[in-house]
Write a protein that holds these residues in place. Structure first.
Motif, PDB file in Angstrom:
ATOM      1  N   ASP A   1       0.831  -1.210   0.000  1.00  0.00           N
ATOM      2  CA  ASP A   1       0.000   0.000   0.000  1.00  0.00           C
ATOM      3  C   ASP A   1       0.862   1.256   0.000  1.00  0.00           C
ATOM      4  O   ASP A   1       0.592   2.209  -0.744  1.00  0.00           O
ATOM      5  CB  ASP A   1      -0.918  -0.022   1.227  1.00  0.00           C
ATOM      6  CG  ASP A   1      -1.878   1.146   1.262  1.00  0.00           C
ATOM      7  OD1 ASP A   1      -2.467   1.467   0.211  1.00  0.00           O
ATOM      8  OD2 ASP A   1      -2.031   1.757   2.334  1.00  0.00           O
ATOM      9  N   ALA A   2       1.917   1.252   0.797  1.00  0.00           N
ATOM     10  CA  ALA A   2       2.819   2.411   0.833  1.00  0.00           C
ATOM     11  C   ALA A   2       3.482   2.621  -0.517  1.00  0.00           C
ATOM     12  O   ALA A   2       3.586   3.758  -1.007  1.00  0.00           O
ATOM     13  CB  ALA A   2       3.876   2.206   1.924  1.00  0.00           C
ATOM     14  N   ALA A   3       3.931   1.534  -1.146  1.00  0.00           N
ATOM     15  CA  ALA A   3       4.620   1.658  -2.431  1.00  0.00           C
ATOM     16  C   ALA A   3       3.685   2.200  -3.512  1.00  0.00           C
ATOM     17  O   ALA A   3       4.066   3.078  -4.292  1.00  0.00           O
ATOM     18  CB  ALA A   3       5.179   0.300  -2.852  1.00  0.00           C
TER      19      ALA A   3
ATOM     20  N   LEU B   1       4.313   5.715  -5.536  1.00  0.00           N
ATOM     21  CA  LEU B   1       4.381   5.833  -6.995  1.00  0.00           C
ATOM     22  C   LEU B   1       3.267   6.735  -7.526  1.00  0.00           C
ATOM     23  O   LEU B   1       3.472   7.504  -8.467  1.00  0.00           O
ATOM     24  CB  LEU B   1       4.289   4.444  -7.630  1.00  0.00           C
ATOM     25  CG  LEU B   1       5.431   3.477  -7.277  1.00  0.00           C
ATOM     26  CD1 LEU B   1       5.084   2.066  -7.725  1.00  0.00           C
ATOM     27  CD2 LEU B   1       6.751   3.931  -7.893  1.00  0.00           C
ATOM     28  N   SER B   2       2.098   6.653  -6.902  1.00  0.00           N
ATOM     29  CA  SER B   2       0.968   7.491  -7.335  1.00  0.00           C
ATOM     30  C   SER B   2       1.278   8.972  -7.159  1.00  0.00           C
ATOM     31  O   SER B   2       1.014   9.788  -8.054  1.00  0.00           O
ATOM     32  CB  SER B   2      -0.284   7.119  -6.536  1.00  0.00           C
ATOM     33  OG  SER B   2      -0.689   5.794  -6.793  1.00  0.00           O
ATOM     34  N   LEU B   3       1.842   9.331  -6.009  1.00  0.00           N
ATOM     35  CA  LEU B   3       2.151  10.746  -5.787  1.00  0.00           C
ATOM     36  C   LEU B   3       3.344  11.195  -6.618  1.00  0.00           C
ATOM     37  O   LEU B   3       3.424  12.365  -7.003  1.00  0.00           O
ATOM     38  CB  LEU B   3       2.389  11.016  -4.301  1.00  0.00           C
ATOM     39  CG  LEU B   3       1.138  11.022  -3.427  1.00  0.00           C
ATOM     40  CD1 LEU B   3       1.448  11.626  -2.053  1.00  0.00           C
ATOM     41  CD2 LEU B   3      -0.012  11.793  -4.071  1.00  0.00           C
TER      42      LEU B   3
ATOM     43  N   VAL C   1      -6.187  -3.567  -8.679  1.00  0.00           N
ATOM     44  CA  VAL C   1      -6.310  -2.588  -7.594  1.00  0.00           C
ATOM     45  C   VAL C   1      -5.084  -1.672  -7.572  1.00  0.00           C
ATOM     46  O   VAL C   1      -5.204  -0.444  -7.452  1.00  0.00           O
ATOM     47  CB  VAL C   1      -6.501  -3.292  -6.238  1.00  0.00           C
ATOM     48  CG1 VAL C   1      -6.301  -2.309  -5.091  1.00  0.00           C
ATOM     49  CG2 VAL C   1      -7.891  -3.911  -6.150  1.00  0.00           C
ATOM     50  N   CYS C   2      -3.904  -2.269  -7.683  1.00  0.00           N
ATOM     51  CA  CYS C   2      -2.665  -1.476  -7.669  1.00  0.00           C
ATOM     52  C   CYS C   2      -2.587  -0.541  -8.868  1.00  0.00           C
ATOM     53  O   CYS C   2      -2.276   0.646  -8.739  1.00  0.00           O
ATOM     54  CB  CYS C   2      -1.453  -2.404  -7.643  1.00  0.00           C
ATOM     55  SG  CYS C   2      -1.271  -3.386  -6.150  1.00  0.00           S
ATOM     56  N   LEU C   3      -2.841  -1.088 -10.056  1.00  0.00           N
ATOM     57  CA  LEU C   3      -2.752  -0.274 -11.269  1.00  0.00           C
ATOM     58  C   LEU C   3      -3.757   0.874 -11.250  1.00  0.00           C
ATOM     59  O   LEU C   3      -3.432   2.011 -11.593  1.00  0.00           O
ATOM     60  CB  LEU C   3      -2.980  -1.149 -12.508  1.00  0.00           C
ATOM     61  CG  LEU C   3      -1.877  -2.135 -12.876  1.00  0.00           C
ATOM     62  CD1 LEU C   3      -2.313  -2.980 -14.076  1.00  0.00           C
ATOM     63  CD2 LEU C   3      -0.576  -1.409 -13.193  1.00  0.00           C
TER      64      LEU C   3
ATOM     65  N   VAL D   1      -3.322   4.879 -11.848  1.00  0.00           N
ATOM     66  CA  VAL D   1      -4.058   5.499 -12.954  1.00  0.00           C
ATOM     67  C   VAL D   1      -4.954   6.620 -12.438  1.00  0.00           C
ATOM     68  O   VAL D   1      -5.002   7.728 -13.015  1.00  0.00           O
ATOM     69  CB  VAL D   1      -4.887   4.449 -13.720  1.00  0.00           C
ATOM     70  CG1 VAL D   1      -5.834   5.116 -14.716  1.00  0.00           C
ATOM     71  CG2 VAL D   1      -3.970   3.467 -14.443  1.00  0.00           C
ATOM     72  N   ASP D   2      -5.673   6.371 -11.359  1.00  0.00           N
ATOM     73  CA  ASP D   2      -6.547   7.399 -10.789  1.00  0.00           C
ATOM     74  C   ASP D   2      -5.758   8.625 -10.338  1.00  0.00           C
ATOM     75  O   ASP D   2      -6.233   9.764 -10.455  1.00  0.00           O
ATOM     76  CB  ASP D   2      -7.328   6.830  -9.613  1.00  0.00           C
ATOM     77  CG  ASP D   2      -8.410   5.844 -10.028  1.00  0.00           C
ATOM     78  OD1 ASP D   2      -8.733   5.784 -11.227  1.00  0.00           O
ATOM     79  OD2 ASP D   2      -8.929   5.112  -9.148  1.00  0.00           O
TER      80      ASP D   2
END
Length: 356
Positions: free
Chosen positions: A160-162, A166-168, A211-213, A217-218
């Motif tokens: 979850d942290a990773a 990557l999202s931010l 879920v990760c991807l 993407v969001d």
């Protein structure tokens, strides 16, 4: 997904280059793909490998004799993890804090971004788009290990942290590269998805991957960016086509026969406005790079194009929603072969666009 990108066969590159100078790499990019400049990853520098480039900022990262891992057993782990999630919440609520945060590329890992920003500042016209890239969450979470050598994907908290890290980073890239006022594309590089369904990823479900991807993407969409995904080999393409991305970059040179098997998903993806990035210029085998010509690649692309058209998608729509790319990055090639790949990509794109 509404059709908001119409690349009409423009050329676009993948991130890595076999150079040791970011400014020189940026000049090379502008020589061949000025309509879609991107920042260069130079794997000659260890800190610009797919995993090391995005590892700084994660909690409890340890470098022991050149081996990087996350030490879950350390006394400081809990406090570092708490600090990470506090920083995540603060940056999520106020994205203006992203610049200079743990989620941004650092001075040692972000040389390509700095060179691209200098390039963008000197442009006299707005490009079609600007491109960045981030290591995908599956590749990252199966590549980063804990102190016992276990992939962090199997630790739900670290996974979850990773994904949030990557999202931010993707959001930071969009905000950083948005200066010219054109669309910003962020590619999610996922070579590890080539192992989906094999013994390598046998215990990872399609649902976990999606879920990760989708979280990454969001995040890209949250700041108005366009999300692409790059897989440089074969995979379960239904997973990729259903991930919510705007652009699917696939190896059309080597694996088109596998990709076209997902006809109904390709039809749905393009009908919803998704773009195909045709990785039709080979990068894997030097002899293929040498023997192929613009004319031979164009003939191969036309044959593949007709198979997509046979799915019931109008030719004009396919062309409008297509990019032309190399099949993968050129960072492992000689500079001479890399430049030939760029030349073939540019010239093939010109032929494609002349057919429109």
């Amino acid at each position: 997904m509404a059709l908001t990108l119409r690349p009409d066969g423009l050329p676009m590159l993948i991130g890595s280059f076999p150079l040791d100078d970011h400014t020189a790499a940026s000049r090379l990019i502008m020589d061949y793909t000025p309509d879609i400049p991107l920042w260069a990853q130079l794997p000659i520098f260890p800190q610009e490998g797919m995993i090391p480039q995005f590892l700084p900022g994660m909690p409890a990262v340890v470098d022991r004799d050149g081996k990087w891992f996350i030490d879950v057993a350390s006394d400081a782990f809990d406090s570092e993890l708490l600090a990470f999630f506090e920083d995540y919440m603060a940056a999520s609520e106020d994205p203006g804090r992203l610049d200079g945060s743990r989620f941004a590329l650092t001075a040692s890992t972000g040389g390509g971004v700095r060179a691209l920003l200098e390039t963008l500042a000197g442009l006299d016209r707005k490009p079609f788009a600007v491109k960045g890239q981030v290591t995908g969450p599956i590749t990252f979470c199966t590549g980063v290990k804990d102190q016992d050598g276990r992939a962090i994907f199997y630790n739900e908290t670290l996974r979850d942290a990773a994904v949030k890290h990557l999202s931010l980073n993707a959001r930071w890239q969009i905000r950083t590269l948005s200066g010219p006022g054109c669309p910003v594309i962020v590619f999610i590089d996922e070579p590890a998805l080539a192992g989906f369904g094999s013994s390598e990823l046998i215990s990872i479900s399609k649902e976990d991957i999606l879920v990760c991807l989708k979280e990454v993407v969001d995040a890209v969409h949250a700041d108005g960016g366009f999300a692409g995904i790059h897989v440089c080999a074969n995979t379960d393409w239904s997973l990729v086509l259903e991930s919510g991305v705007d652009i699917v970059n696939f190896d059309a040179y080597e694996y088109f026969d596998r990709f076209i098997l997902y006809g109904s998903q390709i039809f749905d993806f393009m009908s919803a406005g998704g773009c195909l990035a045709w990785g039709i210029v080979p990068t894997l085998k030097p002899e293929e790079i040498q023997q192929e010509t613009t004319q031979s690649l164009y003939a191969g692309w036309q044959a593949r194009f007709r198979q997509v058209e046979a799915l019931g998608i109008e030719a004009r729509q396919i062309l409008a929603q297509s990019f032309i790319t190399p099949s993968c990055g050129v960072g492992s090639l000689s500079p001479e072969l890399a430049q030939r790949v760029l030349m073939l990509t540019r010239d093939l794109s010109l032929n494609v666009r002349q057919s429109i």
